[in-house]
Scaffold this active site. Structure first.
Site, PDB file in Angstrom:
ATOM      1  N   GLU A 169       0.824  -1.227   0.000  1.00 39.09           N
ATOM      2  CA  GLU A 169       0.000   0.000   0.000  1.00 39.09           C
ATOM      3  C   GLU A 169       0.850   1.265   0.000  1.00 39.09           C
ATOM      4  O   GLU A 169       0.610   2.181   0.787  1.00 39.09           O
ATOM      5  CB  GLU A 169      -0.962  -0.024   1.211  1.00 39.09           C
ATOM      6  CG  GLU A 169      -1.849  -1.265   1.220  1.00 39.09           C
ATOM      7  CD  GLU A 169      -2.662  -1.434   2.512  1.00 39.09           C
ATOM      8  OE1 GLU A 169      -2.616  -0.547   3.375  1.00 39.09           O
ATOM      9  OE2 GLU A 169      -3.339  -2.472   2.635  1.00 39.09           O
ATOM     10  N   ASN A 211       2.109  -4.973  -3.319  1.00 40.26           N
ATOM     11  CA  ASN A 211       0.771  -5.428  -2.943  1.00 40.26           C
ATOM     12  C   ASN A 211      -0.088  -4.218  -2.585  1.00 40.26           C
ATOM     13  O   ASN A 211       0.355  -3.346  -1.840  1.00 40.26           O
ATOM     14  CB  ASN A 211       0.926  -6.356  -1.716  1.00 40.26           C
ATOM     15  CG  ASN A 211      -0.358  -7.032  -1.284  1.00 40.26           C
ATOM     16  OD1 ASN A 211      -1.061  -7.609  -2.091  1.00 40.26           O
ATOM     17  ND2 ASN A 211      -0.663  -6.969   0.020  1.00 40.26           N
ATOM     18  N   HIS A 247      -9.975  -6.492  -1.827  1.00 42.19           N
ATOM     19  CA  HIS A 247     -11.025  -6.298  -0.812  1.00 42.19           C
ATOM     20  C   HIS A 247     -12.184  -5.618  -1.523  1.00 42.19           C
ATOM     21  O   HIS A 247     -12.125  -4.432  -1.826  1.00 42.19           O
ATOM     22  CB  HIS A 247     -10.523  -5.419   0.335  1.00 42.19           C
ATOM     23  CG  HIS A 247      -9.508  -6.086   1.182  1.00 42.19           C
ATOM     24  ND1 HIS A 247      -9.822  -7.158   1.997  1.00 42.19           N
ATOM     25  CD2 HIS A 247      -8.188  -5.867   1.341  1.00 42.19           C
ATOM     26  CE1 HIS A 247      -8.732  -7.555   2.632  1.00 42.19           C
ATOM     27  NE2 HIS A 247      -7.721  -6.805   2.252  1.00 42.19           N
ATOM     28  N   GLU A 276      -5.780 -10.941  -0.922  1.00 48.56           N
ATOM     29  CA  GLU A 276      -6.620 -10.692   0.262  1.00 48.56           C
ATOM     30  C   GLU A 276      -8.103 -10.627  -0.090  1.00 48.56           C
ATOM     31  O   GLU A 276      -8.867  -9.849   0.490  1.00 48.56           O
ATOM     32  CB  GLU A 276      -6.197  -9.372   0.947  1.00 48.56           C
ATOM     33  CG  GLU A 276      -4.727  -9.312   1.295  1.00 48.56           C
ATOM     34  CD  GLU A 276      -4.311  -8.025   2.017  1.00 48.56           C
ATOM     35  OE1 GLU A 276      -5.190  -7.300   2.538  1.00 48.56           O
ATOM     36  OE2 GLU A 276      -3.099  -7.750   2.056  1.00 48.56           O
ATOM     37  N   ASP A 278     -11.896 -10.620  -0.342  1.00 49.94           N
ATOM     38  CA  ASP A 278     -13.173 -10.837   0.338  1.00 49.94           C
ATOM     39  C   ASP A 278     -14.213  -9.927  -0.311  1.00 49.94           C
ATOM     40  O   ASP A 278     -13.872  -8.998  -1.038  1.00 49.94           O
ATOM     41  CB  ASP A 278     -13.100 -10.676   1.866  1.00 49.94           C
ATOM     42  CG  ASP A 278     -12.462  -9.402   2.346  1.00 49.94           C
ATOM     43  OD1 ASP A 278     -12.367  -8.427   1.573  1.00 49.94           O
ATOM     44  OD2 ASP A 278     -12.055  -9.357   3.529  1.00 49.94           O
TER      45      ASP A 278
HETATM   46  O1  G3I Z   1      -3.105  -0.388  17.455  1.00 46.01           O
HETATM   47  C1  G3I Z   1      -4.407  -0.156  18.032  1.00 46.01           C
HETATM   48  C2  G3I Z   1      -4.321  -0.106  19.532  1.00 46.01           C
HETATM   49  O2  G3I Z   1      -3.499   0.974  19.905  1.00 46.01           O
HETATM   50  C3  G3I Z   1      -5.721   0.055  20.104  1.00 46.01           C
HETATM   51  O3  G3I Z   1      -5.666  -0.060  21.517  1.00 46.01           O
HETATM   52  C4  G3I Z   1      -6.646  -1.039  19.583  1.00 46.01           C
HETATM   53  C5  G3I Z   1      -8.079  -0.788  20.025  1.00 46.01           C
HETATM   54  O4  G3I Z   1      -9.017  -1.302  19.124  1.00 46.01           O
HETATM   55  O5  G3I Z   1      -6.613  -1.050  18.180  1.00 46.01           O
HETATM   56  C6  G3I Z   1      -5.337  -1.282  17.621  1.00 46.01           C
HETATM   57  O6  G3I Z   1      -5.415  -1.308  16.231  1.00 46.01           O
HETATM   58  C7  G3I Z   1      -5.858  -2.514  15.656  1.00 46.01           C
HETATM   59  C8  G3I Z   1      -4.842  -2.947  14.619  1.00 46.01           C
HETATM   60  O7  G3I Z   1      -5.269  -4.095  13.916  1.00 46.01           O
HETATM   61  C9  G3I Z   1      -3.491  -3.215  15.219  1.00 46.01           C
HETATM   62  O8  G3I Z   1      -3.444  -4.390  15.943  1.00 46.01           O
HETATM   63  C10 G3I Z   1      -7.193  -2.289  14.982  1.00 46.01           C
HETATM   64  O9  G3I Z   1      -8.184  -1.982  15.909  1.00 46.01           O
HETATM   65  C11 G3I Z   1      -7.571  -3.518  14.184  1.00 46.01           C
HETATM   66  O10 G3I Z   1      -8.777  -3.286  13.520  1.00 46.01           O
HETATM   67  C12 G3I Z   1      -6.460  -3.866  13.187  1.00 46.01           C
HETATM   68  O11 G3I Z   1      -6.838  -4.964  12.377  1.00 46.01           O
HETATM   69  C13 G3I Z   1      -6.032  -5.441  11.287  1.00 46.01           C
HETATM   70  C14 G3I Z   1      -5.872  -4.460  10.125  1.00 46.01           C
HETATM   71  O12 G3I Z   1      -5.214  -5.101   9.031  1.00 46.01           O
HETATM   72  C15 G3I Z   1      -5.076  -3.205  10.428  1.00 46.01           C
HETATM   73  O13 G3I Z   1      -4.964  -2.408   9.262  1.00 46.01           O
HETATM   74  C16 G3I Z   1      -6.791  -6.671  10.805  1.00 46.01           C
HETATM   75  O14 G3I Z   1      -6.765  -7.668  11.801  1.00 46.01           O
HETATM   76  C17 G3I Z   1      -6.198  -7.217   9.499  1.00 46.01           C
HETATM   77  O15 G3I Z   1      -7.071  -8.169   8.961  1.00 46.01           O
HETATM   78  C18 G3I Z   1      -6.027  -6.103   8.478  1.00 46.01           C
HETATM   79  O16 G3I Z   1      -5.436  -6.621   7.300  1.00 46.01           O
HETATM   80  C19 G3I Z   1      -5.139  -5.689   6.255  1.00 46.01           C
HETATM   81  C20 G3I Z   1      -3.894  -6.169   5.514  1.00 46.01           C
HETATM   82  O17 G3I Z   1      -2.835  -6.392   6.399  1.00 46.01           O
HETATM   83  C21 G3I Z   1      -3.468  -5.185   4.419  1.00 46.01           C
HETATM   84  N1  G3I Z   1      -4.577  -4.923   3.517  1.00 46.01           N
HETATM   85  C22 G3I Z   1      -5.821  -4.519   4.134  1.00 46.01           C
HETATM   86  C23 G3I Z   1      -6.256  -5.538   5.211  1.00 46.01           C
HETATM   87  C24 G3I Z   1      -7.589  -5.185   5.782  1.00 46.01           C
HETATM   88  O18 G3I Z   1      -7.553  -3.960   6.485  1.00 46.01           O
END
Ligand code: G3I
Length: 374
Positions: A169, A211, A247, A276, A278
């Site tokens: 990205e 990607n 996505h 990825e 969905d």
């Molecule tokens: O980092 C914060 C933390 O400080 C906070 O306390 C917490 C409270 O909700 O949130 C944390 O962030 C989370 C983040 O992962 C880091 O762990 C988000 O809420 C959470 O939604 C996030 O999810 C991941 C996301 O990438 C982040 O962008 C998903 O599990 C994961 O499936 C998703 O995957 C990405 C690919 O890597 C790249 N392409 C897009 C795809 C979908 O967004």
């Protein structure tokens, strides 16, 4: 097909890595799975649920804890992508501390089950640890931090990773380099080439990818990637592939131009991949999709698979999770959901059967795409 089959056999003969284990040939019919139905030169993958949004959900971390989940994962797929477990904040939580355990467990599981692994990801603007985002570094220090990280992480899994999403990205919707990316902002876009070089040094056999999402239709973002890919190849940077995350949302229409986009990168001599996929939808009141929605969803999944099958060197097709039980979609898009191919209890939706039948037909027709440039 013949040439492709020979090439695959050659790879099998010369590559001692366990991520290229021969798949047993299974007859068609009821016992077919996605992996058994697929043409031999196409990997069928899923994200492996853990970390990220799961941390805040009322269930234990999925991959280590959910046995039925692991069984479906092993049975249906021959490629696995750590959903969050190889991202910087997860694998490198403090400057002098790496957390390899969860990623190691996925790589081990993949080896035991004849699965390739897609490494995700090395250079990204998101999910970086606080020590990196908030630290103060000279340019030379930041460069060394990135080089050391790539060398260490890619080196640890040397010979066990089929494809790495090296740069994830890196362009925004206008086709400009994302300034949220700390490395690009502080070191300039030339750092992208260095990331590929460092990854290649650490694992010369891994296929190295660009990607992104939002590249399923032609436009300025795809143009930016095409220009970058040409520049990198002209400079002999070890870039091997371009991937569409895919996505999709049913709000924005069918991905009916994807094959054309992939073909532009195939024409440059690159491999392509779907990484990825969905397909989310607006859920009716009550939360249960209509039969019509499920049918439309199935056609979107099939259209993306058809695009990959239509392009010579599209050799990896990955969905971003296989069950709604663990999908990231409702967490990010509260009124949307049902984006994966299985319900929460792992029963199959029309989209699952659309993929399986399309794979089986492609295999049955002696479909042999990929490896055309070897
Ligand atoms: O980092 C914060 C933390 O400080 C906070 O306390 C917490 C409270 O909700 O949130 C944390 O962030 C989370 C983040 O992962 C880091 O762990 C988000 O809420 C959470 O939604 C996030 O999810 C991941 C996301 O990438 C982040 O962008 C998903 O599990 C994961 O499936 C998703 O995957 C990405 C690919 O890597 C790249 N392409 C897009 C795809 C979908 O967004």
């Amino acid at each position: 097909m013949k040439r492709a089959t020979r090439a695959v056999v050659a790879v099998l003969a010369t590559t001692a890595t366990l991520s290229f284990v021969v798949q047993p040939v299974q007859a068609g019919g009821k016992d077919q799975t996605l992996r058994s139905a697929a043409p031999r030169d196409l990997r069928i993958g899923t994200a492996v649920a853990g970390g990220g949004h799961h941390v805040d959900q009322p269930y234990p971390d999925p991959f280590p804890n959910d046995k039925p989940y692991r069984q479906v994962l092993a049975k249906e797929f021959n490629s696995a992508s750590p959903e969050n477990q190889m991202k910087w904040e997860f694998i490198h939580p403090e400057r002098n501390k790496y957390n390899f355990g969860p990623a190691d467990a996925i790589v081990r599981f993949a080896r035991d089950n004849g699965q390739a692994v897609r490494g995700h990801t090395l250079l990204w603007h998101s999910q970086n640890p606080a020590w990196l985002n908030e630290g103060t570094f000279t340019e030379a220090e930041l460069r060394k931090i990135l080089k050391d990280h790539i060398t260490k992480v890619v080196g640890r899994y040397k010979g066990k990773i089929h494809q790495w999403d090296v740069a994830n990205e890196i362009f925004n919707e206008n086709g400009e380099y994302r300034q949220e990316n700390i490395f690009i902002r502080e070191l300039g876009p030339g750092i992208v080439a260095d990331a590929f070089r460092w990854a290649h040094q650490a694992d010369p056999k891994a296929q190295l990818f660009l990607n992104d999402y939002g590249v399923e239709w032609p436009g300025v973002k795809v143009d930016a990637y095409e220009t970058l890919a040409k520049q990198l190849l002209a400079a002999r940077v070890p870039l091997h592939g371009f991937a569409s995350q895919a996505h999709l949302s049913m709000r924005y229409g069918a991905p009916d131009q994807l094959a054309g986009v992939l073909q532009r990168f195939d024409n440059l001599g690159l491999k392509t991949a779907i990484t990825e996929l969905d397909v989310r939808m607006d859920l009716p009141e009550g939360g249960v999709p209509t039969a019509e929605q499920l049918a439309t969803q199935a056609t979107y999944y099939k259209t993306v698979l058809d695009a990959c099958l239509a392009v010579d060197d599209c050799n990896s097709f990955t969905i971003w999770g296989f069950t709604d039980k663990y999908s990231w979609v409702p967490v990010f898009f509260p009124s949307e959901g049902a984006a994966t191919v299985m319900w929460e209890d792992f029963t199959k939706k029309p989209a699952y059967y659309a993929l399986r039948d399309t794979l089986a037909a492609a295999r049955g027709h002696g479909h042999g795409h990929g490896h055309g440039h070897h």
